[in-house]
Design an enzyme around this catalytic site. Structure first.
Site, PDB file in Angstrom:
ATOM      1  N   CYS A   1       4.757  -7.462  -4.237  1.00  0.00           N
ATOM      2  CA  CYS A   1       5.944  -6.618  -4.397  1.00  0.00           C
ATOM      3  C   CYS A   1       6.163  -5.734  -3.157  1.00  0.00           C
ATOM      4  CB  CYS A   1       5.755  -5.765  -5.650  1.00  0.00           C
ATOM      5  SG  CYS A   1       6.922  -4.425  -5.853  1.00  0.00           S
TER       6      CYS A   1
ATOM      7  N   CYS B   1       6.348  -1.969  -3.871  1.00  0.00           N
ATOM      8  CA  CYS B   1       4.997  -1.499  -4.221  1.00  0.00           C
ATOM      9  C   CYS B   1       4.196  -1.219  -2.956  1.00  0.00           C
ATOM     10  CB  CYS B   1       4.266  -2.543  -5.063  1.00  0.00           C
ATOM     11  SG  CYS B   1       5.050  -2.933  -6.640  1.00  0.00           S
TER      12      CYS B   1
END
Length: 99
Positions: free
Chosen positions: A29, A32
């Site tokens: 991600c 993230c």
């Protein structure tokens, strides 16, 4: 301090005892990865990371539909939730609001 949860049972034991932030994330991600340096700066509470790919049962229990998701816990109960990238000041303000 950032800690990675290694067992599902650890998750429930920890959030029941601490005021903390749980970061639901995935290694692939992009947002993230962008959030990680911000979390590294947090020195006012522990951060527990839960990889949603490794622990999908925890993510499902908490209704995690998007990542990153920061869940703020106090006394074992979810107090607040932030979805997506957040800056340090916003995270601090949210944490302060649950104190």
């Amino acid at each position: 301090m950032i800690k990675h949860l290694e067992k599902e049972t650890d998750f429930y034991d920890i959030v029941a005892k601490e005021t903390c932030i749980v970061d639901f994330y995935a290694d692939w991600c992009g947002p993230c990865k962008m959030l990680l340096p911000v979390l590294d700066e947090i020195d006012f509470t522990d951060i527990y990371k839960v990889n949603v790919d490794e622990y999908p049962e925890i993510a499902k229990k908490f209704g995690i539909m998007s990542i990153p998701t920061l869940v703020f816990f106090k006394d074992g109960l979810e107090q607040e939730r932030e979805i997506g990238y957040r800056g340090l000041d916003e995270i601090k303000a949210t944490f302060k609001s649950i104190q």
